[in-house]
Design a protein around this motif. Structure first.
Motif, PDB file in Angstrom:
ATOM      1  N   LYS A 104       0.834  -1.202   0.000  1.00  0.00           N
ATOM      2  CA  LYS A 104       0.000   0.000   0.000  1.00  0.00           C
ATOM      3  C   LYS A 104       0.869   1.253   0.000  1.00  0.00           C
ATOM      4  N   GLY A 105       1.938   1.253   0.804  1.00  0.00           N
ATOM      5  CA  GLY A 105       2.812   2.411   0.853  1.00  0.00           C
ATOM      6  C   GLY A 105       3.492   2.683  -0.472  1.00  0.00           C
ATOM      7  N   ILE A 106       3.940   1.642  -1.140  1.00  0.00           N
ATOM      8  CA  ILE A 106       4.631   1.816  -2.424  1.00  0.00           C
ATOM      9  C   ILE A 106       3.679   2.341  -3.494  1.00  0.00           C
ATOM     10  N   VAL A 107       2.477   1.774  -3.575  1.00  0.00           N
ATOM     11  CA  VAL A 107       1.526   2.213  -4.599  1.00  0.00           C
ATOM     12  C   VAL A 107       1.097   3.657  -4.350  1.00  0.00           C
ATOM     13  N   LEU A 108       0.848   4.019  -3.091  1.00  0.00           N
ATOM     14  CA  LEU A 108       0.473   5.397  -2.789  1.00  0.00           C
ATOM     15  C   LEU A 108       1.579   6.371  -3.170  1.00  0.00           C
ATOM     16  N   MET A 109       2.796   6.023  -2.799  1.00  0.00           N
ATOM     17  CA  MET A 109       3.912   6.929  -3.043  1.00  0.00           C
ATOM     18  C   MET A 109       4.200   7.064  -4.532  1.00  0.00           C
ATOM     19  N   MET A 110       4.268   5.952  -5.248  1.00  0.00           N
ATOM     20  CA  MET A 110       4.562   6.012  -6.675  1.00  0.00           C
ATOM     21  C   MET A 110       3.395   6.613  -7.454  1.00  0.00           C
ATOM     22  N   GLY A 111       2.170   6.440  -6.952  1.00  0.00           N
ATOM     23  CA  GLY A 111       1.033   7.081  -7.600  1.00  0.00           C
ATOM     24  C   GLY A 111       1.119   8.594  -7.517  1.00  0.00           C
ATOM     25  N   TYR A 112       1.512   9.110  -6.352  1.00  0.00           N
ATOM     26  CA  TYR A 112       1.678  10.555  -6.223  1.00  0.00           C
ATOM     27  C   TYR A 112       2.848  11.047  -7.066  1.00  0.00           C
ATOM     28  N   VAL A 113       3.927  10.290  -7.082  1.00  0.00           N
ATOM     29  CA  VAL A 113       5.072  10.657  -7.913  1.00  0.00           C
ATOM     30  C   VAL A 113       4.667  10.721  -9.382  1.00  0.00           C
ATOM     31  N   ASP A 114       3.805   9.804  -9.807  1.00  0.00           N
ATOM     32  CA  ASP A 114       3.341   9.794 -11.190  1.00  0.00           C
ATOM     33  C   ASP A 114       2.539  11.054 -11.517  1.00  0.00           C
ATOM     34  N   ILE A 115       1.727  11.519 -10.559  1.00  0.00           N
ATOM     35  CA  ILE A 115       0.968  12.763 -10.768  1.00  0.00           C
ATOM     36  C   ILE A 115       1.918  13.941 -10.934  1.00  0.00           C
ATOM     37  N   VAL A 116       2.908  14.037 -10.057  1.00  0.00           N
ATOM     38  CA  VAL A 116       3.875  15.136 -10.138  1.00  0.00           C
ATOM     39  C   VAL A 116       4.655  15.067 -11.440  1.00  0.00           C
ATOM     40  N   HIS A 117       4.983  13.852 -11.848  1.00  0.00           N
ATOM     41  CA  HIS A 117       5.783  13.672 -13.063  1.00  0.00           C
ATOM     42  C   HIS A 117       5.020  14.116 -14.311  1.00  0.00           C
TER      43      HIS A 117
END
Length: 385
Positions: A104-117
């Motif tokens: 859950k932590g990895i998906v949340l973090m990488m999902g937010y990173v994807d938005i910023v990217h």
């Protein structure tokens, strides 16, 4: 995790959590990531009923969670789980919990990173930014469970103001309210049960409170806080879904990956431009907060699995940080660059959240009820003899 208030280490809690900390914690856990892409998953006006149905079912789960804290017989903390389930079953339970919070932590973090990217910095190295974000999470988590949980007030206040900027979309002349009809179509759209699964997963999060020691939570205060959080979460989902549906329309909404984030570009204020440069970083407060909570849960699981072989200081937290760091690097290198694989991981997260929110409250409630019945029978048999 420690089983009493005032225990030493990362999980020491000096006083029970207040109403605001519990309510804002539950709300941020629920609306953190699903809020950003849920409207495109629903798209049809009939799915407003799914949100209300999921909110009603979530209310039943909240009653079970509150009852688990009210019953003295319900297992509380690691020692209570071991006494109830046994050492072997508890070991498997902790392994599954460690896997769940890390994923859950990895998906949340990488999902937010994807938005910023995609919206702010297309040239940004996504993996490096994810690692830097994880460092911010562990910086908060190192303060311990009590201070991290109470940070929910800051996380809520730091992001809820963004909601008010979307209110003008409801009153614009371009808003097409005919897109809200029909609320009850003749034929249900395809994938309606898949949509309900996603909505049900979007209400998950309060079940993580079951790992807290009972003395850290007032059962009456918890019940009121979770009811308020659940109602406000339902309001947020319906509000943003209606805004997106009247702005995009059902057909075009289905093609949007992040409709709420894309709407930021259409917000016009007389004193500011490029609001996405302000609003998207503001969401980082909630992401850092929730991932920090998950890091602490992972540290607690590692500490319980290692038992006496690992100190009760910050060593479990740093080990959890290294595990999530490695998995974040692997996800950023081999999974998230592939859009299809990234969507598969988000789907798996939905299944995981839906499963934990279904099994954990009912499972703990059932264990407590069985224990109470067994205790009553023992007392009754002893009185008869």
């Amino acid at each position: 995790m420690a089983s009493r208030v005032g225990s030493a280490g990362l999980f020491s809690i000096s006083a029970p959590f207040g109403f605001l900390s519990l309510a804002f914690w539950a709300n941020r856990m629920q609306t953190l990531y699903y809020l950003l892409y849920l409207p495109s998953m629903l798209a049809e006006p009939v799915t407003i009923g799914l949100i209300l149905l999921a909110a009603g079912c979530s209310h039943l789960n909240i009653l079970m969670i509150a009852r688990c804290f009210a019953w003295k017989e319900t297992p509380g903390g690691y020692l209570g789980i071991v006494r109830t389930l046994g050492t072997a079953v508890s070991f498997l339970f902790l392994l599954a919990g460690l896997f769940a919070v890390l994923m859950k932590g990895i998906v949340l973090m990488m999902g937010y990173v994807d938005i910023v990217h995609h919206i702010l910095f297309p040239a940004l190295h996504a993996t490096l930014f994810g690692i830097l974000l994880l460092c911010a999470c562990v910086y908060l988590a190192r303060l311990g469970m009590e201070k991290t949980v109470r940070f929910a007030i800051v996380a809520f206040v730091g992001t809820i103001w963004v909601t008010f900027l979307y209110v003008p979309f409801a009153f614009q002349p371009a808003a097409e309210y005919r897109h809200l009809l029909p609320l009850l179509p003749e034929h249900m759209p395809q994938g309606i049960w898949q949509a309900f699964l996603t909505v049900w997963a979007a209400f998950s999060g309060p079940e993580y409170m079951l790992a807290l020691p009972k003395e850290a939570v007032d059962a009456k205060k918890l019940k009121t806080a979770l009811i308020a959080a659940n109602a406000f979460t339902a309001f947020e989902y319906i509000f943003f879904f209606v805004i997106c549906l009247t702005f995009y329309g059902s057909d075009y909404l289905q093609r949007q990956d992040l409709p709420i984030a894309d709407l930021i570009r259409y917000i016009q204020l007389p004193f500011a431009e490029r609001l996405e440069m302000i609003l998207i970083p503001a969401y980082a407060i909630s992401f850092v907060y929730v991932v920090a909570i998950l890091l602490l849960y992972a540290a607690g699981a590692i500490q319980c699995l290692a038992r006496s072989r690992l100190s009760a200081g910050r060593a479990p937290l740093w080990l959890a940080f290294l595990m999530m760091l490695l998995l974040t690097w692997m996800a950023g290198r081999w999974i998230w660059p592939d859009e299809w694989k990234a969507k598969e991981w988000i789907t798996w997260l939905s299944w995981l959240d839906a499963s934990t929110y279904t099994v954990l409250p009912f499972g703990f409630f059932l264990l407590g009820w069985i224990t109470i019945r067994r205790t009553w029978r023992d007392r009754h048999a002893g009185g008869s003899s």
